[in-house]
Write a protein that holds these residues in place. Sequence first.
Motif, PDB file in Angstrom:
ATOM      1  N   UNK A  29       1.682  22.696  16.638  1.00 49.11           N
ATOM      2  CA  UNK A  29       2.025  23.212  17.616  1.00 49.11           C
ATOM      3  C   UNK A  29       0.071  24.018  18.969  1.00 49.11           C
ATOM      4  N   UNK A  30      -0.328  24.943  17.813  1.00 48.59           N
ATOM      5  CA  UNK A  30      -1.111  25.049  18.893  1.00 48.59           C
ATOM      6  C   UNK A  30      -2.085  24.552  19.981  1.00 48.59           C
TER       7      UNK A  30
ATOM      8  N   UNK B 126      -0.202  36.824  14.743  1.00 53.44           N
ATOM      9  CA  UNK B 126      -1.013  37.744  15.147  1.00 53.44           C
ATOM     10  C   UNK B 126      -0.674  38.970  14.097  1.00 53.44           C
ATOM     11  N   UNK B 127      -1.124  39.816  13.587  1.00 52.37           N
ATOM     12  CA  UNK B 127      -1.742  40.396  12.947  1.00 52.37           C
ATOM     13  C   UNK B 127      -0.754  42.209  13.399  1.00 52.37           C
TER      14      UNK B 127
ATOM     15  N   UNK C  74      -0.346  32.921  20.639  1.00 50.68           N
ATOM     16  CA  UNK C  74       0.162  33.188  19.718  1.00 50.68           C
ATOM     17  C   UNK C  74       1.018  34.776  19.838  1.00 50.68           C
ATOM     18  N   UNK C  75       1.063  35.723  21.147  1.00 50.39           N
ATOM     19  CA  UNK C  75       1.632  36.542  21.234  1.00 50.39           C
ATOM     20  C   UNK C  75       3.460  36.830  21.423  1.00 50.39           C
ATOM     21  N   UNK C  76       3.467  34.957  21.708  1.00 53.77           N
ATOM     22  CA  UNK C  76       4.827  34.989  21.144  1.00 53.77           C
ATOM     23  C   UNK C  76       5.451  34.769  20.321  1.00 53.77           C
TER      24      UNK C  76
ATOM     25  N   UNK D 113      -9.405  40.222  11.439  1.00 52.87           N
ATOM     26  CA  UNK D 113      -8.090  41.136  11.941  1.00 52.87           C
ATOM     27  C   UNK D 113      -7.314  40.789  13.006  1.00 52.87           C
ATOM     28  N   UNK D 114      -7.689  40.019  13.332  1.00 50.39           N
ATOM     29  CA  UNK D 114      -6.568  39.962  14.474  1.00 50.39           C
ATOM     30  C   UNK D 114      -5.444  39.000  14.582  1.00 50.39           C
ATOM     31  N   UNK D 115      -5.677  38.021  13.386  1.00 52.36           N
ATOM     32  CA  UNK D 115      -4.070  37.510  13.036  1.00 52.36           C
ATOM     33  C   UNK D 115      -4.391  36.386  11.775  1.00 52.36           C
TER      34      UNK D 115
END
Lengths: 129, 129
Positions: free
Chosen positions: B38-39, B80-81, B29-31, B62-64
């Motif tokens: 997709x994941x 990502x949030x 997800x950091x991309x 609260x991360x995504x």
Amino acid sequence: MKQAIYNIGVEDTMRIIGGKWKPIILCHLKHGIMRTGELRRAIPNITQKMLTQQLRELEDDGIINRKVYSQIPPKVEYSLTDYGESLNKILEDLCVWGEKDIERRKQKGENIILLNKEDVSADPLPYAD
Amino acid sequence: MKQAIYNIGVEDTMRIIGGKWKPIILCHLKHGIMRTGELRRAIPNITQKMLTQQLRELEDDGIINRKVYSQIPPKVEYSLTDYGESLNKILEDLCVWGEKDIERRKQKGENIILLNKEDVSADPLPYAD
DNA sequence: TACAGTAGGTACTAAAAAGTACCTGTAAAA
DNA sequence: TTTTACAGGTACTTTTTAGTACCTACTGTA
């Protein structure tokens, strides 16, 4: 010979430093050499069994050194290997991020307590008030 | 209200990004934004159940972000949030350290395979040969 | 019409991780 | 003389985590 297959690098890193106790052990060892008993006291709740087990695995992965003094009562010192030291920045970042996250959650009203802040425990600043 | 007690910050960080799948999910997800499918395709072996479960937990922490499009067939995007982005450097470091470690072990003769190197998969350099 | 793709949910089971209890052996202190 | 500290080990149980199998509901395609 058994084969290990990873999709991305982080899987291998987590295999080595993941789990309930390894990151804690490593975060303590990055401050220097520690004896078994020191580690046990520094990590409340860890059992002798888990401590030894995790230390063995970290040793097998080349992350820590185990130095045994041939004396009675026994004396064993653990420290990061040079290779283990390459994890220092990551470990520090993981600690700091967690400290900030706990602070953030506290502000949101969560009932959450952090006993030892990384820098505070390392440098208590006794006269600062 | 249940209380959480941590001894050092890294415990909280590992609670959030630890486990078998979370670091992998986050490293993808950091991309950028990714849909559920997709994941699932990016993470071979993960089951629908584990993917959803881990995504929910990351969302709760609260991360995504989970963005649901009200359409049929359903479309859900994860990203990502802003807060989650604060983990980017750590995630990158974890990936890179693991890649180097795998390389190191390979050199030592271990039978170990890394399918997707972080940078290679992100930028295949199609004309480089 | 039957199946694939979309994004899930749930009950149950298996595997992995962690915890409990109890064991070794010696020396020094209470 | 009993206890504590030292650094472990081992068998067994519990808890946590992950996996399997099967379910919903709708659309478009073969």
